[in-house]
Design a protein around this motif. Structure first.
Motif, PDB file in Angstrom:
ATOM      1  N   PRO A  83      -3.500  -1.956  -3.566  1.00 21.23           N
ATOM      2  CA  PRO A  83      -2.932  -1.265  -2.412  1.00 21.23           C
ATOM      3  C   PRO A  83      -1.406  -1.158  -2.500  1.00 21.23           C
ATOM      4  CG  PRO A  83      -4.554  -2.880  -1.712  1.00 21.23           C
ATOM      5  CD  PRO A  83      -4.326  -3.090  -3.181  1.00 21.23           C
ATOM      6  N   HIS A  84      -0.908  -0.099  -1.912  1.00 16.99           N
ATOM      7  CA  HIS A  84       0.539   0.142  -1.924  1.00 16.99           C
ATOM      8  C   HIS A  84       1.289  -0.682  -0.890  1.00 16.99           C
ATOM      9  CE1 HIS A  84       0.182   3.190  -4.918  1.00 16.99           C
ATOM     10  NE2 HIS A  84      -0.537   3.991  -4.155  1.00 16.99           N
ATOM     11  N   ILE A  85       0.557  -1.295   0.036  1.00 17.53           N
ATOM     12  CA  ILE A  85       1.177  -2.185   1.014  1.00 17.53           C
ATOM     13  C   ILE A  85       0.428  -3.509   0.991  1.00 17.53           C
ATOM     14  CG2 ILE A  85       1.996  -0.283   2.476  1.00 17.53           C
ATOM     15  CD1 ILE A  85      -0.336  -0.988   4.420  1.00 17.53           C
ATOM     16  N   SER A  86       1.047  -4.530   1.504  1.00 18.47           N
ATOM     17  CA  SER A  86       0.414  -5.838   1.549  1.00 18.47           C
ATOM     18  C   SER A  86      -0.636  -5.857   2.659  1.00 18.47           C
ATOM     19  CB  SER A  86       1.467  -6.917   1.806  1.00 18.47           C
ATOM     20  OG  SER A  86       0.849  -8.172   1.934  1.00 18.47           O
ATOM     21  N   ILE A  87      -1.885  -6.112   2.274  1.00 19.15           N
ATOM     22  CA  ILE A  87      -2.976  -6.257   3.234  1.00 19.15           C
ATOM     23  C   ILE A  87      -3.454  -7.693   3.085  1.00 19.15           C
ATOM     24  CG2 ILE A  87      -5.261  -5.464   3.921  1.00 19.15           C
ATOM     25  CD1 ILE A  87      -4.501  -2.737   2.690  1.00 19.15           C
ATOM     26  N   THR A  88      -3.149  -8.501   4.106  1.00 23.97           N
ATOM     27  CA  THR A  88      -3.327  -9.947   3.985  1.00 23.97           C
ATOM     28  C   THR A  88      -4.663 -10.451   4.519  1.00 23.97           C
ATOM     29  OG1 THR A  88      -2.207 -10.271   6.097  1.00 23.97           O
ATOM     30  CG2 THR A  88      -0.839 -10.341   4.092  1.00 23.97           C
ATOM     31  N   ASN A  89      -5.532  -9.572   4.995  1.00 28.29           N
ATOM     32  CA  ASN A  89      -6.778 -10.028   5.609  1.00 28.29           C
ATOM     33  C   ASN A  89      -7.966  -9.983   4.660  1.00 28.29           C
ATOM     34  OD1 ASN A  89      -7.711  -7.237   5.689  1.00 28.29           O
ATOM     35  ND2 ASN A  89      -6.252  -6.990   7.365  1.00 28.29           N
ATOM     36  N   GLY A  90      -7.787  -9.470   3.454  1.00 26.63           N
ATOM     37  CA  GLY A  90      -8.856  -9.446   2.469  1.00 26.63           C
ATOM     38  C   GLY A  90      -9.953  -8.427   2.716  1.00 26.63           C
ATOM     39  N   LEU A  91      -9.780  -7.550   3.672  1.00 23.85           N
ATOM     40  CA  LEU A  91     -10.800  -6.546   3.969  1.00 23.85           C
ATOM     41  C   LEU A  91     -10.537  -5.264   3.185  1.00 23.85           C
ATOM     42  CD1 LEU A  91     -11.016  -7.045   7.836  1.00 23.85           C
ATOM     43  CD2 LEU A  91     -12.651  -7.827   6.102  1.00 23.85           C
ATOM     44  N   PRO A  92     -11.591  -4.575   2.764  1.00 31.67           N
ATOM     45  CA  PRO A  92     -11.416  -3.344   1.992  1.00 31.67           C
ATOM     46  C   PRO A  92     -11.194  -2.120   2.882  1.00 31.67           C
ATOM     47  CG  PRO A  92     -13.733  -3.836   2.188  1.00 31.67           C
ATOM     48  CD  PRO A  92     -12.989  -4.973   2.850  1.00 31.67           C
ATOM     49  N   THR A 122      -6.867   6.666   1.263  1.00 31.84           N
ATOM     50  CA  THR A 122      -6.577   7.020  -0.128  1.00 31.84           C
ATOM     51  C   THR A 122      -5.100   6.899  -0.461  1.00 31.84           C
ATOM     52  OG1 THR A 122      -8.480   8.496  -0.191  1.00 31.84           O
ATOM     53  CG2 THR A 122      -6.770   8.864  -1.842  1.00 31.84           C
ATOM     54  N   CYS A 123      -4.243   7.386   0.408  1.00 32.33           N
ATOM     55  CA  CYS A 123      -2.808   7.377   0.101  1.00 32.33           C
ATOM     56  C   CYS A 123      -2.249   5.967  -0.012  1.00 32.33           C
ATOM     57  CB  CYS A 123      -2.032   8.192   1.133  1.00 32.33           C
ATOM     58  SG  CYS A 123      -2.355   9.971   1.010  1.00 32.33           S
ATOM     59  N   LEU A 124      -2.828   5.026   0.736  1.00 31.42           N
ATOM     60  CA  LEU A 124      -2.378   3.637   0.622  1.00 31.42           C
ATOM     61  C   LEU A 124      -3.155   2.870  -0.445  1.00 31.42           C
ATOM     62  CD1 LEU A 124      -1.628   2.820   4.357  1.00 31.42           C
ATOM     63  CD2 LEU A 124       0.003   3.128   2.478  1.00 31.42           C
ATOM     64  N   ASP A 125      -4.050   3.545  -1.150  1.00 32.19           N
ATOM     65  CA  ASP A 125      -4.779   2.992  -2.291  1.00 32.19           C
ATOM     66  C   ASP A 125      -5.482   1.681  -1.937  1.00 32.19           C
ATOM     67  OD1 ASP A 125      -5.730   3.147  -4.881  1.00 32.19           O
ATOM     68  OD2 ASP A 125      -4.007   2.107  -5.737  1.00 32.19           O
ATOM     69  N   THR A 126      -6.224   1.716  -0.817  1.00 28.35           N
ATOM     70  CA  THR A 126      -6.929   0.512  -0.399  1.00 28.35           C
ATOM     71  C   THR A 126      -8.042   0.171  -1.384  1.00 28.35           C
ATOM     72  OG1 THR A 126      -8.466   1.764   0.985  1.00 28.35           O
ATOM     73  CG2 THR A 126      -6.439   0.948   2.038  1.00 28.35           C
ATOM     74  N   GLU A 127      -8.465  -1.074  -1.333  1.00 33.00           N
ATOM     75  CA  GLU A 127      -9.496  -1.557  -2.256  1.00 33.00           C
ATOM     76  C   GLU A 127     -10.883  -1.223  -1.736  1.00 33.00           C
ATOM     77  OE1 GLU A 127      -8.776  -5.649  -3.206  1.00 33.00           O
ATOM     78  OE2 GLU A 127      -6.778  -5.206  -3.973  1.00 33.00           O
ATOM     79  N   PRO A 146     -14.981  -2.322  -1.336  1.00 35.02           N
ATOM     80  CA  PRO A 146     -15.691  -3.596  -1.154  1.00 35.02           C
ATOM     81  C   PRO A 146     -16.315  -4.060  -2.459  1.00 35.02           C
ATOM     82  CG  PRO A 146     -16.848  -1.797  -0.044  1.00 35.02           C
ATOM     83  CD  PRO A 146     -15.575  -1.235  -0.573  1.00 35.02           C
ATOM     84  N   THR A 147     -16.392  -5.369  -2.634  1.00 33.46           N
ATOM     85  CA  THR A 147     -17.024  -5.930  -3.825  1.00 33.46           C
ATOM     86  C   THR A 147     -18.487  -6.275  -3.564  1.00 33.46           C
ATOM     87  OG1 THR A 147     -16.217  -8.119  -3.208  1.00 33.46           O
ATOM     88  CG2 THR A 147     -14.869  -6.848  -4.765  1.00 33.46           C
ATOM     89  N   ASP A 148     -18.869  -6.440  -2.313  1.00 34.34           N
ATOM     90  CA  ASP A 148     -20.244  -6.759  -1.932  1.00 34.34           C
ATOM     91  C   ASP A 148     -21.051  -5.469  -1.840  1.00 34.34           C
ATOM     92  OD1 ASP A 148     -22.615  -7.480  -0.719  1.00 34.34           O
ATOM     93  OD2 ASP A 148     -21.689  -8.253   1.107  1.00 34.34           O
ATOM     94  N   PRO A 149     -22.116  -5.336  -2.625  1.00 36.97           N
ATOM     95  CA  PRO A 149     -22.903  -4.099  -2.599  1.00 36.97           C
ATOM     96  C   PRO A 149     -23.543  -3.811  -1.245  1.00 36.97           C
ATOM     97  CG  PRO A 149     -23.793  -5.670  -4.215  1.00 36.97           C
ATOM     98  CD  PRO A 149     -22.599  -6.302  -3.584  1.00 36.97           C
ATOM     99  N   GLY A 150     -23.725  -4.813  -0.407  1.00 38.59           N
ATOM    100  CA  GLY A 150     -24.321  -4.616   0.910  1.00 38.59           C
ATOM    101  C   GLY A 150     -23.322  -4.331   2.021  1.00 38.59           C
ATOM    102  N   TYR A 151     -22.048  -4.226   1.656  1.00 35.60           N
ATOM    103  CA  TYR A 151     -20.990  -4.057   2.663  1.00 35.60           C
ATOM    104  C   TYR A 151     -21.238  -2.868   3.588  1.00 35.60           C
ATOM    105  CZ  TYR A 151     -16.358  -3.480   4.693  1.00 35.60           C
ATOM    106  OH  TYR A 151     -15.318  -3.345   5.581  1.00 35.60           O
ATOM    107  N   TYR A 152     -21.559  -1.721   3.028  1.00 36.61           N
ATOM    108  CA  TYR A 152     -21.715  -0.511   3.834  1.00 36.61           C
ATOM    109  C   TYR A 152     -22.929  -0.607   4.761  1.00 36.61           C
ATOM    110  CZ  TYR A 152     -18.345   1.426   0.505  1.00 36.61           C
ATOM    111  OH  TYR A 152     -17.231   1.655  -0.275  1.00 36.61           O
ATOM    112  N   GLU A 153     -24.023  -1.190   4.279  1.00 39.73           N
ATOM    113  CA  GLU A 153     -25.216  -1.327   5.115  1.00 39.73           C
ATOM    114  C   GLU A 153     -24.969  -2.301   6.258  1.00 39.73           C
ATOM    115  OE1 GLU A 153     -25.272  -1.222   1.709  1.00 39.73           O
ATOM    116  OE2 GLU A 153     -26.116   0.806   1.677  1.00 39.73           O
ATOM    117  N   GLU A 154     -24.251  -3.393   5.985  1.00 37.62           N
ATOM    118  CA  GLU A 154     -23.891  -4.338   7.049  1.00 37.62           C
ATOM    119  C   GLU A 154     -23.025  -3.643   8.094  1.00 37.62           C
ATOM    120  OE1 GLU A 154     -22.069  -7.848   5.384  1.00 37.62           O
ATOM    121  OE2 GLU A 154     -23.753  -8.133   4.006  1.00 37.62           O
ATOM    122  N   GLY A 155     -22.100  -2.827   7.610  1.00 35.88           N
ATOM    123  CA  GLY A 155     -21.259  -2.066   8.527  1.00 35.88           C
ATOM    124  C   GLY A 155     -22.074  -1.089   9.358  1.00 35.88           C
TER     125      GLY A 155
END
Length: 180
Positions: free
Chosen positions: A2-11, A150-155, A157-166
């Protein structure tokens, strides 16, 4: 990275929203209004418009999220969403929804009036003024959300179930921020 510091670990936008609750509040309220409040289209159709716009904008996080949210609310589920994202012309959707998705695709392109033939196609397929309006507004809003992510180039998710949980959370609770 990411282009900015994101300190909460969320994608994706989740991290941006948690990082900046001041800007998250109006953005979440807009999403809640456009995607969950009573409008002219079903919640699943609106999420599909968001997913389709995000896919065309090549915003993987938003496309993945809203694809899961749409799949959880549409007959045909994930297979239907996948069919739309990978071949709208052949996807098993109604002519009205196909025409509205084409409108969403035009909105994400260069800023200009919709081609009259797209509006005519939607009307001929049964879309009314409210459905055309809501499609344009959802697609336009997702161009904003897609650019934010996209412009902030966020990460991603690493968990394959992330989207379904959401999806489970969004379908039952909506876009309001989690209670702290």
């Amino acid at each position: 990275m990411p282009h900015i510091s994101i300190t909460n670990g969320l994608p994706g936008i989740s991290g941006l929203m948690a990082q900046r609750p001041d800007t998250a509040a109006p953005l979440n309220q807009l999403a809640e209004t456009l995607l969950r409040s009573p409008l002219s289209l079903s919640r699943g159709e609106r999420e599909l418009i968001a997913a389709y716009t995000s896919e065309l904008n090549e915003t993987e996080f938003c496309s993945g999220s809203h694809s899961a949210f749409a799949a959880a609310q549409l007959d045909g589920g994930a297979e239907l969403v996948k069919a739309v994202l990978h071949g709208l012309d052949e996807a098993p959707v109604t002519p009205r929804l196909r025409a509205l998705l084409r409108i969403a695709g035009a909105v994400r392109g260069p800023v200009r009036a919709l081609p009259p033939e797209l509006v005519a196609e939607a009307r001929e397929a049964g879309a009314d003024d409210a459905q055309i309006h809501d499609t344009v507004l959802i697609a336009a809003a997702f161009c904003l959300y897609n650019r934010y992510v996209t412009c902030l180039d966020t990460e991603l998710p690493t968990d394959p179930g992330y989207y379904e949980e959401g999806a489970e959370r969004i379908v039952t609770r909506g876009y309001a921020p989690a209670a702290r």
